[in-house]
Write an enzyme that holds these catalytic residues in place. Structure first.
Site, short mmCIF file in Angstrom:
data_model
loop_
_atom_site.label_atom_id
_atom_site.label_comp_id
_atom_site.label_asym_id
_atom_site.label_seq_id
_atom_site.Cartn_x
_atom_site.Cartn_y
_atom_site.Cartn_z
N ASP A 1 1.41 -4.32 5.21
CA ASP A 1 0.94 -4.57 4.30
C ASP A 1 -0.30 -5.34 3.62
O ASP A 1 -0.20 -6.48 5.01
CB ASP A 1 1.64 -4.33 3.26
CG ASP A 1 2.74 -3.42 2.76
OD1 ASP A 1 2.29 -2.67 3.27
OD2 ASP A 1 4.17 -3.88 1.76
P1 ATP Z 1 -0.53 -3.43 0.18
O1 ATP Z 1 -0.71 -2.05 0.48
O2 ATP Z 1 -2.03 -4.34 1.17
O3 ATP Z 1 0.47 -4.37 -0.84
P2 ATP Z 1 -1.76 -2.84 -2.24
O4 ATP Z 1 -1.15 -3.73 -3.41
O5 ATP Z 1 -3.24 -2.65 -2.48
O6 ATP Z 1 -1.73 -2.88 -1.27
P3 ATP Z 1 -0.51 -0.59 -4.12
O7 ATP Z 1 0.52 -1.76 -4.64
O8 ATP Z 1 -0.29 0.92 -3.69
O9 ATP Z 1 -1.34 -1.14 -2.46
O10 ATP Z 1 -2.25 -0.09 -4.92
C1 ATP Z 1 -2.84 0.63 -4.78
C2 ATP Z 1 -4.07 0.16 -5.33
O11 ATP Z 1 -3.41 0.39 -7.14
C3 ATP Z 1 -4.63 -0.36 -5.62
O12 ATP Z 1 -6.12 -1.25 -4.80
C4 ATP Z 1 -5.44 -0.82 -7.18
O13 ATP Z 1 -6.69 -0.40 -6.82
C5 ATP Z 1 -4.35 0.06 -7.46
N1 ATP Z 1 -3.30 -0.92 -8.27
C6 ATP Z 1 -2.62 -2.19 -8.11
N2 ATP Z 1 -1.94 -2.89 -8.64
C7 ATP Z 1 -2.37 -1.83 -9.82
C8 ATP Z 1 -1.27 -2.14 -11.05
N3 ATP Z 1 -0.79 -3.20 -11.66
N4 ATP Z 1 -1.94 -1.43 -11.73
C9 ATP Z 1 -2.71 -0.74 -11.49
N5 ATP Z 1 -3.92 0.09 -10.61
C10 ATP Z 1 -2.90 -1.00 -9.51
#
Ligand code: ATP
Length: 906
Positions: free
Chosen positions: A334
């Site tokens: 990740d």
């Molecule tokens: P990784 O998979 O590398 O850990 P990540 O944290 O970006 O990355 P996700 O948690 O699936 O992966 O988040 C995907 C997307 O969702 C992010 O790029 C962001 O735009 C959005 N996002 C992340 N956290 C939140 C949240 N708490 N509320 C709303 N949108 C969010």
């Protein structure tokens, strides 16, 4: 309430107020800390009765169930019949001591695993004294208000007080694998367990949504406790290599018994040994040849390794993965928090009329919002105010000071950055304090969160999330003069700009809905969504992760970044960290359209995967494995569990990971840090190398002894060692020198060679050669020495004592050869492994004892040696060291060539 009353109450029939009142708690503020302590005393700790383990004595006895012990016991009987009572006693003592060593080593390995398991104890989020805190699930008590989030395990039986799209998977209890949708309303009638949708039961898992509930039963009074099903997994204490060695040990034992029989027949018919002496020698041969200590020593090496890894924040949940770690060829990681620091700060804001800069770093709400270096106040800018309101209200995190007066956030760091922003802009409290009526929690499949709040005339649904998702949803945008036509390309450009700088971009939007609306679902977020703007968040890469990535490259391990983030952000961060070399950034939706064949190619050729959801992770793991890779995969969310299970080494995040992912993983990172994975791989390689070095070291002891005895029978010379002397040699070596290699530090080139192919045979061709060569060299050398000394007229007893010393001392010298399989012994820093010198010291004491203590002389048939006698064992030891070093150098340089040598000589 006493336990019985608690037990009898049918909580699901009561309404929330009645439950809270009867159980004497506060639905908002929870129990006070004192009350919680009192209740823990009254009701006991929240744990299930431990699984019954077989008693220590039974476990000790199990160590007698071993082919070696059977051989020894037969030997004891034969020597008893022949009247060699001292031998009988010694053999029985050795059998018992051997069982003791096995038992001791097994308990040590178990303790090591247990202490690691304790590090993984289940946690629960509760409200006490009006504060949300995280505690050990064992400390949850009756009346606690528990908060539930997707991925958690329910820590006790709860009557639910509120739910937000809460779904719980209860198959452990009901056998039903479909998650059950939960609601907080009271139920009528005598409902079955599976139908009690306003209850949450301990050990079940939250598959989606959030909720809160009050604890009605703990420990053995819970529904799971009643059926007395232990949920903790039984850890495997064995690994493929260990199994191979155990099997190898058995095969060798049978082989030896056959050889012993044949040798007996040879000695009986073709040589004129007295039957009794021959029988004793054959017993000696059988005892000599079996590598009895090996399996126990190998498992102790693994246990020590696992403990080392835990010290370095990598908690291994099952032993076999230690070996797999050493052969990992692809690490899929990740981004957020693993490769980056997860210390997020909003730096830019974009609304339709332009961009704004936010000053300040970290979670301290100190900084200002400026445009062209002019401070901006929200009252003058309605658009900006709406944007920040959305980020503030649609947010589960809270901002607080810790006891050292440092600002810290509780909750998700992305949301923490946004709440810090809202505080900088003058908001206070958290999103939960606003009049929210319903919420769709963030889910990495949907990539947004939405919450509905009351407005003056109607209600507003605020949505925040991945901006591209919000762009797909919206059909209008907020402008200085209110909602207007949607200029999607404008926003797409803005998003690319921010993401191209490596920023994490979060979008905001809203939708007006009717005053009477009570609940919201994903389907409500279509028509009528108005796009508000963007926040650009910086999340700096971890420096140590950049180093770890370059280390991986040297070690032939490919690193792939699989992130939910935007493609441009992912590409920029990938480039900064040295992951992306020439490949493209592949998006989740592209993966979706590929067939398996295309996916396999894409998985191989590219290193950055963006906007992926957990199901893509699973497909990627499958594709990489189909390409022959040994794949480690990280994950944190509940939906990552299948991908982690499928990966060869599933790695869960200890801090932000959910309980479900931790359970599915082979390894948990206590610090969520990518470089810890690489440390663990390094340790995995070290452990595997040391296991093999130990095998390479131990087997020649048995080989040399067997060779010595067989050769003396064949040549008809005197028996150079008696069975008890052989037992002594095996015992002292396995108690001392054999363990030293467990502490051998990693070799300088261990992370410069490509990953070890899996299913490598236990003994490579080179290993077989080396073991035979060393066995024949030490065995043959000792036999020559023996005859030479006899010819010199030295007494038989003294010669036997010198022989005993020779084998032990030659092995001590040989230990230095084995510190590196293919490189020169001088390649390893001579003093880097202190264990060698400790065991050598111990070995000298034991050897001095067997030589000079009169009672030991009597038992083992040894004689005190003069200083002169000691020269022989030392000469042979030194010769062994020099000859094996020469052999290594020849094979390394002349036979294989340097480059190939490290690959073949292992
Ligand atoms: P990784 O998979 O590398 O850990 P990540 O944290 O970006 O990355 P996700 O948690 O699936 O992966 O988040 C995907 C997307 O969702 C992010 O790029 C962001 O735009 C959005 N996002 C992340 N956290 C939140 C949240 N708490 N509320 C709303 N949108 C969010």
């Amino acid at each position: 309430m006493n336990k019985k009353q608690l037990h009898q109450q049918e909580w699901y029939r009561l309404n929330k107020e009645e439950v809270v009142q009867q159980i004497a708690t506060d639905a908002n503020a929870g129990l006070s800390n004192e009350e919680a302590k009192k209740r823990i005393k009254q009701y006991g700790r929240n744990k299930l009765p431990e699984k019954k383990k077989s008693s220590k004595f039974i476990r000790f006895l199990k160590h007698f169930h071993d082919i070696l012990i059977y051989v020894l016991l037969c030997a004891a009987i034969v020597t008893g019949i022949l009247g060699h009572y001292t031998d009988t006693i010694v053999i029985v003592v050795v059998a018992v001591v051997n069982a003791c060593i096995g038992y001791f080593q097994e308990s040590k390995a178990e303790d090591a695993l247990k202490s690691i398991q304790n590090m993984l104890s289940l946690k629960a989020h509760v409200i006490r004294d009006n504060k949300r805190i995280e505690i050990d699930a064992e400390e949850v008590t009756i009346g606690d208000i528990v908060l539930l989030n997707a991925g958690d395990k329910v820590p006790a039986d709860l009557r639910l007080l509120s739910t937000d799209s809460l779904k719980i998977e209860e198959s452990v209890l009901t056998g039903e694998s479909e998650a059950s949708e939960k609601k907080a309303d009271p139920l009528e009638g005598a409902t079955e367990l599976g139908d009690r949708i306003n209850m949450a039961f301990t050990s079940t898992t939250i598959s989606a949504g959030t909720g809160r509930g009050v604890v009605t039963a703990i420990g053995k009074d819970t529904e799971i406790g009643k059926i007395n099903q232990m949920m903790t997994e039984v850890e495997q204490l064995t690994t493929p290599l260990l199994q191979q060695t155990a099997k190898f040990g058995k095969t060798i034992s049978i082989f030896i018994i056959v050889i012993a029989g044949a040798t007996y027949l040879f000695g009986h018919f073709l040589r004129d040994y007295p039957d009794e002496e021959l029988l004793m020698s054959i017993i000696g041969l059988a005892v000599a040849a079996i590598p009895e200590g090996l399996p126990a020593i190998l498992s102790i090496i693994l246990a020590i390794g696992v403990r080392n890894m835990a010290k370095h924040n990598a908690i291994v949940r099952n032993l076999p993965s230690v070996e797999t770690l050493g052969s990992v060829s692809v690490i899929c990681s990740d981004k957020t928090g693993t490769l980056t620091k997860n210390e997020m700060t909003v730096q830019q804001l974009a609304v339709r009329d332009g961009s704004y800069h936010v000053s300040g770093i970290g979670y301290a709400p100190e900084g200002s919002i400026t445009r062209d270096a002019q401070e901006v106040h929200l009252d003058e800018n309605q658009q900006l105010k709406q944007l920040i309101s959305c980020f503030h209200i649609c947010n589960e995190a809270s901002l607080d000071k810790d006891k050292d007066d440092h600002w810290m956030i509780k909750g998700d760091p992305t949301e923490g950055a946004l709440i810090t922003l809202s505080h900088k802009a003058g908001f206070s409290g958290s999103g939960r304090d606003s009049n929210r009526k319903a919420t769709i929690p963030f889910d990495s499949d949907y990539k947004y969160m939405a919450t509905m709040v009351e407005a003056e005339e109607d209600q507003l649904i605020y949505i925040k999330g991945a901006p591209d998702r919000l762009l797909d949803m919206a059909n209008r945008e907020e402008r200085p003069d209110g909602a207007g036509d949607f200029d999607k390309p404008y926003w797409e450009n803005r998003i690319s700009e921010l993401a191209g700088e490596g920023q994490r971009v979060i979008g905001a939007a809203y939708k007006r809905v009717d005053k009477n609306k009570q609940e919201i679902s994903h389907d409500d977020l279509g028509e009528g969504v108005v796009f508000l703007g963007l926040a650009g968040i910086i999340d700096p890469p971890r420096e140590e992760a950049i180093e770890a990535i370059s280390l991986c490259k040297e070690a032939g391990i490919t690193v792939k970044m699989i992130t939910g983030d935007h493609a441009d952000t992912a590409r920029a961060i990938g480039a900064q960290m040295g992951i992306d070399e020439g490949g493209q950034t592949i998006q989740g939706k592209e993966l979706q359209e590929m067939d398996d064949e295309a996916l396999r190619k894409a998985a191989e050729a590219n290193h950055v995967f963006a906007r992926t959801s957990p199901e893509h992770k699973l497909r990627l793991v499958n594709a990489l494995q189909a390409n022959g890779s040994i794949c480690a995969m990280t994950g944190d969310g509940v939906n990552d569990a299948p991908a982690l299970k499928q990966a060869n080494v599933g790695i869960a995040m200890g801090i932000k990971g959910t309980e479900v992912t931790k359970e599915a993983a082979e390894m948990v990172l206590a610090d969520d840090n990518f470089s810890t994975i690489v440390e663990a791989v390094k340790e995995g390689r070290r452990i595997y190398d040391n296991l093999k070095k130990t095998i390479l070291f131990i087997l020649p002891t048995n080989g040399a002894e067997s060779f010595l005895i067989m050769a003396s029978i064949l040549f008809g010379t005197i028996m150079p060692l008696t069975p008890v002397q052989i037992l002594w040699v095996n015992m002292v070596t396995s108690l001392t020198v054999s363990l030293a290699l467990a502490f051998e530090p990693i070799e300088a080139d261990a992370m410069q060679r490509p990953p070890r192919p899996t299913h490598e045979p236990l003994l490579s061709r080179y290993f077989i050669w080396r073991i035979l060569f060393v066995s024949v060299f030490i065995g043959g050398g000792t036999l020559w020495l023996c005859t030479h000394l006899l010819n010199m007229g030295i007494a038989e007893e003294t010669v036997k004592t010198i022989t005993l010393q020779t084998i032990v001392i030659a092995q001590l010298f040989h230990l230095f050869n084995c510190r590196s399989v293919s490189h020169s012994a001088f390649n390893q820093d001579f003093f880097s492994n202190r264990a060698i010198y400790v065991v050598a010291g111990l070995l000298f004491v034991l050897q001095a004892g067997v030589t000079y203590l009169p009672f030991m002389n009597r038992v083992f048939g040894t004689e005190p040696l003069s200083l002169q006698h000691w020269q022989w064992p030392f000469y042979l030891g030194l010769a062994t060291f020099v000859v094996i070093e020469l052999e290594k150098a020849i094979v390394r340089n002349l036979v294989y060539g340097k480059k190939q040598a490290t690959m073949v000589m292992r």
